[in-house]
Design a protein around this motif. Structure first.
Motif, PDB file in Angstrom:
ATOM      1  N   ILE A   1       0.984  -0.853  -0.242  1.00  0.00           N
ATOM      2  CA  ILE A   1      -0.018   0.108  -0.551  1.00  0.00           C
ATOM      3  C   ILE A   1       0.718   1.546   0.225  1.00  0.00           C
ATOM      4  O   ILE A   1       0.631   2.525  -0.413  1.00  0.00           O
ATOM      5  CB  ILE A   1      -0.855   0.302   1.145  1.00  0.00           C
ATOM      6  CG1 ILE A   1      -1.994  -1.010   1.185  1.00  0.00           C
ATOM      7  CG2 ILE A   1      -1.715   1.340   1.294  1.00  0.00           C
ATOM      8  CD1 ILE A   1      -2.948  -1.539   2.095  1.00  0.00           C
ATOM      9  N   ILE A   2       2.024   1.204   0.335  1.00  0.00           N
ATOM     10  CA  ILE A   2       2.779   2.409   0.671  1.00  0.00           C
ATOM     11  C   ILE A   2       3.911   2.394  -0.537  1.00  0.00           C
ATOM     12  O   ILE A   2       4.274   3.560  -1.516  1.00  0.00           O
ATOM     13  CB  ILE A   2       3.758   2.358   1.643  1.00  0.00           C
ATOM     14  CG1 ILE A   2       2.677   2.462   3.108  1.00  0.00           C
ATOM     15  CG2 ILE A   2       4.931   3.026   1.867  1.00  0.00           C
ATOM     16  CD1 ILE A   2       3.545   2.404   4.321  1.00  0.00           C
ATOM     17  N   VAL A   3       4.666   1.194  -1.220  1.00  0.00           N
ATOM     18  CA  VAL A   3       5.484   0.955  -1.774  1.00  0.00           C
ATOM     19  C   VAL A   3       5.014   1.044  -3.330  1.00  0.00           C
ATOM     20  O   VAL A   3       5.941   2.000  -4.621  1.00  0.00           O
ATOM     21  CB  VAL A   3       6.243  -0.323  -2.036  1.00  0.00           C
ATOM     22  CG1 VAL A   3       7.205  -1.185  -3.506  1.00  0.00           C
ATOM     23  CG2 VAL A   3       6.681  -0.772  -0.761  1.00  0.00           C
ATOM     24  N   TYR A   4       3.687   0.776  -3.829  1.00  0.00           N
ATOM     25  CA  TYR A   4       2.991   1.150  -4.968  1.00  0.00           C
ATOM     26  C   TYR A   4       2.945   2.587  -6.104  1.00  0.00           C
ATOM     27  O   TYR A   4       3.020   2.631  -6.465  1.00  0.00           O
ATOM     28  CB  TYR A   4       2.323   0.327  -5.149  1.00  0.00           C
ATOM     29  CG  TYR A   4       2.119  -1.436  -5.389  1.00  0.00           C
ATOM     30  CD1 TYR A   4       3.398  -1.406  -5.289  1.00  0.00           C
ATOM     31  CD2 TYR A   4       1.551  -2.828  -5.759  1.00  0.00           C
ATOM     32  CE1 TYR A   4       3.777  -3.198  -5.758  1.00  0.00           C
ATOM     33  CE2 TYR A   4       1.372  -3.858  -5.795  1.00  0.00           C
ATOM     34  CZ  TYR A   4       2.459  -4.248  -5.554  1.00  0.00           C
ATOM     35  OH  TYR A   4       2.739  -5.658  -5.999  1.00  0.00           O
ATOM     36  N   PRO A   5       2.330   3.051  -5.056  1.00  0.00           N
ATOM     37  CA  PRO A   5       2.199   4.423  -4.653  1.00  0.00           C
ATOM     38  C   PRO A   5       3.080   5.489  -5.325  1.00  0.00           C
ATOM     39  O   PRO A   5       3.651   5.916  -6.730  1.00  0.00           O
ATOM     40  CB  PRO A   5       2.185   5.561  -3.299  1.00  0.00           C
ATOM     41  CG  PRO A   5       0.578   4.265  -3.051  1.00  0.00           C
ATOM     42  CD  PRO A   5       1.836   2.730  -3.293  1.00  0.00           C
ATOM     43  N   PHE A   6       4.371   4.921  -3.889  1.00  0.00           N
ATOM     44  CA  PHE A   6       5.999   5.432  -4.829  1.00  0.00           C
ATOM     45  C   PHE A   6       6.565   5.023  -5.951  1.00  0.00           C
ATOM     46  O   PHE A   6       7.079   5.832  -6.475  1.00  0.00           O
ATOM     47  CB  PHE A   6       6.776   5.246  -3.580  1.00  0.00           C
ATOM     48  CG  PHE A   6       6.994   6.474  -2.636  1.00  0.00           C
ATOM     49  CD1 PHE A   6       6.964   7.389  -2.443  1.00  0.00           C
ATOM     50  CD2 PHE A   6       6.141   6.173  -1.736  1.00  0.00           C
ATOM     51  CE1 PHE A   6       7.377   8.338  -1.164  1.00  0.00           C
ATOM     52  CE2 PHE A   6       5.894   6.744  -0.164  1.00  0.00           C
ATOM     53  CZ  PHE A   6       6.856   7.728  -0.215  1.00  0.00           C
ATOM     54  N   PHE A   7       5.840   3.610  -6.370  1.00  0.00           N
ATOM     55  CA  PHE A   7       7.221   3.048  -7.746  1.00  0.00           C
ATOM     56  C   PHE A   7       6.576   3.668  -8.925  1.00  0.00           C
ATOM     57  O   PHE A   7       7.027   4.253  -9.636  1.00  0.00           O
ATOM     58  CB  PHE A   7       6.518   1.685  -8.052  1.00  0.00           C
ATOM     59  CG  PHE A   7       6.764   0.821  -8.941  1.00  0.00           C
ATOM     60  CD1 PHE A   7       8.081   0.721  -9.611  1.00  0.00           C
ATOM     61  CD2 PHE A   7       5.644   0.805  -9.588  1.00  0.00           C
ATOM     62  CE1 PHE A   7       8.349   0.044 -10.792  1.00  0.00           C
ATOM     63  CE2 PHE A   7       5.993  -0.158 -10.992  1.00  0.00           C
ATOM     64  CZ  PHE A   7       6.809  -0.274 -11.395  1.00  0.00           C
ATOM     65  N   LEU A   8       4.984   3.940  -8.653  1.00  0.00           N
ATOM     66  CA  LEU A   8       3.682   4.781  -9.968  1.00  0.00           C
ATOM     67  C   LEU A   8       3.957   5.996 -10.026  1.00  0.00           C
ATOM     68  O   LEU A   8       4.707   6.880 -10.616  1.00  0.00           O
ATOM     69  CB  LEU A   8       2.457   4.430  -9.556  1.00  0.00           C
ATOM     70  CG  LEU A   8       1.688   3.417  -9.899  1.00  0.00           C
ATOM     71  CD1 LEU A   8       0.377   3.742  -9.614  1.00  0.00           C
ATOM     72  CD2 LEU A   8       1.977   2.931 -11.197  1.00  0.00           C
TER      73      LEU A   8
ATOM     74  N   PHE B   1       7.843  10.136 -12.985  1.00  0.00           N
ATOM     75  CA  PHE B   1       9.014  11.196 -12.702  1.00  0.00           C
ATOM     76  C   PHE B   1       9.942  11.225 -13.887  1.00  0.00           C
ATOM     77  O   PHE B   1      10.556  11.651 -14.819  1.00  0.00           O
ATOM     78  CB  PHE B   1       9.738  11.944 -11.127  1.00  0.00           C
ATOM     79  CG  PHE B   1       8.347  11.675 -10.284  1.00  0.00           C
ATOM     80  CD1 PHE B   1       7.236  12.815 -10.581  1.00  0.00           C
ATOM     81  CD2 PHE B   1       8.470  11.532  -8.984  1.00  0.00           C
ATOM     82  CE1 PHE B   1       6.464  13.649  -9.906  1.00  0.00           C
ATOM     83  CE2 PHE B   1       7.910  12.217  -8.409  1.00  0.00           C
ATOM     84  CZ  PHE B   1       6.844  13.050  -8.258  1.00  0.00           C
ATOM     85  N   VAL B   2      10.325   9.848 -13.722  1.00  0.00           N
ATOM     86  CA  VAL B   2      11.220   9.262 -14.791  1.00  0.00           C
ATOM     87  C   VAL B   2      10.527   9.839 -15.911  1.00  0.00           C
ATOM     88  O   VAL B   2      11.393  10.063 -16.924  1.00  0.00           O
ATOM     89  CB  VAL B   2      11.357   7.875 -14.901  1.00  0.00           C
ATOM     90  CG1 VAL B   2      12.012   7.241 -15.765  1.00  0.00           C
ATOM     91  CG2 VAL B   2      11.968   7.696 -13.589  1.00  0.00           C
ATOM     92  N   PHE B   3       9.737   9.449 -16.340  1.00  0.00           N
ATOM     93  CA  PHE B   3       8.709   9.942 -17.522  1.00  0.00           C
ATOM     94  C   PHE B   3       9.002  11.344 -17.806  1.00  0.00           C
ATOM     95  O   PHE B   3       9.120  10.906 -19.438  1.00  0.00           O
ATOM     96  CB  PHE B   3       7.531   9.265 -17.263  1.00  0.00           C
ATOM     97  CG  PHE B   3       6.380   9.257 -19.202  1.00  0.00           C
ATOM     98  CD1 PHE B   3       6.976   8.799 -20.301  1.00  0.00           C
ATOM     99  CD2 PHE B   3       5.893  10.874 -18.968  1.00  0.00           C
ATOM    100  CE1 PHE B   3       6.024   8.884 -21.330  1.00  0.00           C
ATOM    101  CE2 PHE B   3       5.568  10.892 -20.714  1.00  0.00           C
ATOM    102  CZ  PHE B   3       5.311  10.246 -21.786  1.00  0.00           C
ATOM    103  N   ALA B   4       8.551  11.973 -16.911  1.00  0.00           N
ATOM    104  CA  ALA B   4       8.516  13.539 -17.453  1.00  0.00           C
ATOM    105  C   ALA B   4       9.929  13.770 -17.575  1.00  0.00           C
ATOM    106  O   ALA B   4      10.307  14.664 -18.743  1.00  0.00           O
ATOM    107  CB  ALA B   4       8.030  13.832 -16.489  1.00  0.00           C
ATOM    108  N   LEU B   5      11.110  12.839 -16.982  1.00  0.00           N
ATOM    109  CA  LEU B   5      12.365  13.795 -16.899  1.00  0.00           C
ATOM    110  C   LEU B   5      13.007  13.198 -18.490  1.00  0.00           C
ATOM    111  O   LEU B   5      13.676  13.794 -19.323  1.00  0.00           O
ATOM    112  CB  LEU B   5      13.011  13.330 -16.422  1.00  0.00           C
ATOM    113  CG  LEU B   5      13.289  14.228 -14.259  1.00  0.00           C
ATOM    114  CD1 LEU B   5      14.065  12.778 -13.472  1.00  0.00           C
ATOM    115  CD2 LEU B   5      13.742  15.030 -15.141  1.00  0.00           C
TER     116      LEU B   5
END
Length: 326
Positions: free
Chosen positions: A291-298, A303-307
């Motif tokens: 529940i904590i890991v998946y939001p951070f992963f998305l 952010f990687v895609f935006a960069l």
């Protein structure tokens, strides 16, 4: 001298200028990042909610690993055998040896046990019982041992202790029966069956022999009393030296029989389970909480895609500018 001081002043000014420039760049980057979040707040919020939902659905039916603690007694001086058996078992678990584990009912599509740790329960009284107060071997072993705290003593006398703590990590589908199967694994060595039976038989024979000796001592006392004057009960009986020795011998045998009786009751097998705690589910840490890991992963992927997109746009502009200049 003045030249040196001037150079040091210039170096400090240059350093402060660099630090100031770096601080400004950090502030500008933070400001741009905040603007980016504000512009894309809907996407960011959506990814967080999707990640939470995804994590919840992924782990709601998942069973966590379990653990339990137990106290065992190792009999017949076979501590080294049990410790070696645990080393072998941990190796088989790491290698996922399904054949070996299945033979000991420790496999159900996966190892039912993840790891086993064992430590002795340190008792110097127990060591004194084994070696005796004046035993030179015990003194030599103590001389080799440096008292530097914690469980250092166990490194010297590990196999001398009878009582040990087991810490067992189990898989999510393990049950309380799994711990019983682990104890059966220690006790299932057919080569040691006759050794175990012979040791129990020896203790039983010694117990019976001591009881007969005590009966004989009681008869000696009875004969001694009968030989006294008829009114001996009105006086304090003073035993001679030999009878005093018999009293000491009888008390020693009575104490020895208590220990033998206890050992016989607790020596039904090589390893006897004295008590165990309930199986406890291991709660996942932060990195294990989906529940904590998946939001951070998305968010990280966003952010990687935006960069990447920003880098692509900059590269495209540089290419067009280069063509114009050519």
């Amino acid at each position: 001298m003045n030249t040196t001081n001037n150079n040091e002043d210039i170096d400090l000014i240059f350093l402060f200028k660099k630090l100031n420039d770096s601080f400004k760049r950090i502030l500008i980057a933070a400001y741009k990042f905040i603007l980016f979040l504000i512009r894309n707040w809907i996407i960011v919020l959506s990814l967080v909610l999707i990640g939470i939902l995804w994590g919840y659905l992924s782990q709601k039916d998942v069973k966590n690993s379990k653990s339990t603690n137990a106290v065992v007694r190792i009999n017949f001086g076979l501590g080294s055998y049990v410790y070696n058996s645990i080393d072998i078992l941990n190796t088989k678990i790491n290698n996922r040896d399904s054949v070996f584990l299945s033979n000991h009912n420790l496999w159900n599509g996966q190892p039912l046990i993840k790891n086993v740790e064992i430590k002795p329960i340190i008792s110097f009284n127990e060591l004194l019982e084994n070696y005796g107060n004046n035993n030179k071997t015990f003194e030599i072993l103590l001389d080799k041992y440096e008292y530097d705290g914690d469980d250092s003593a166990s490194k010297v006398f590990t196999f001398e202790y009878k009582f040990h703590k087991l810490k067992v990590k189990l898989s999510n589908n393990a049950t309380s029966k799994t711990l019983d199967n682990l104890i059966n694994y220690f006790n299932g060595n057919e080569l040691l069956a006759s050794y175990k039976e012979e040791a129990i038989k020896t203790d039983m024979e010694l117990l019976l022999s001591n009881k007969k000796t005590i009966e004989l001592i009681d008869k000696v006392f009875q004969n001694y009393v009968e030989e006294q004057e008829p009114d001996f009960s009105t006086y304090q009986i003073v035993l001679d030296k030999d009878l005093t020795g018999l009293v000491e011998k009888k008390n020693h045998l009575l104490d020895l029989n208590k220990d033998l009786q206890r050992d016989i009751e607790l020596s039904k097998d090589i390893t006897v389970l004295l008590n165990k705690s309930d199986l406890v589910e291991q709660q996942p840490g932060i990195l294990g909480n989906k529940i904590i890991v998946y939001p951070f992963f998305l968010l990280f992927m966003f952010f990687v895609f935006a960069l990447f997109r920003k880098g692509y746009s900059v590269a495209k502009e540089m290419t067009l500018e280069e063509r114009k200049n050519a």
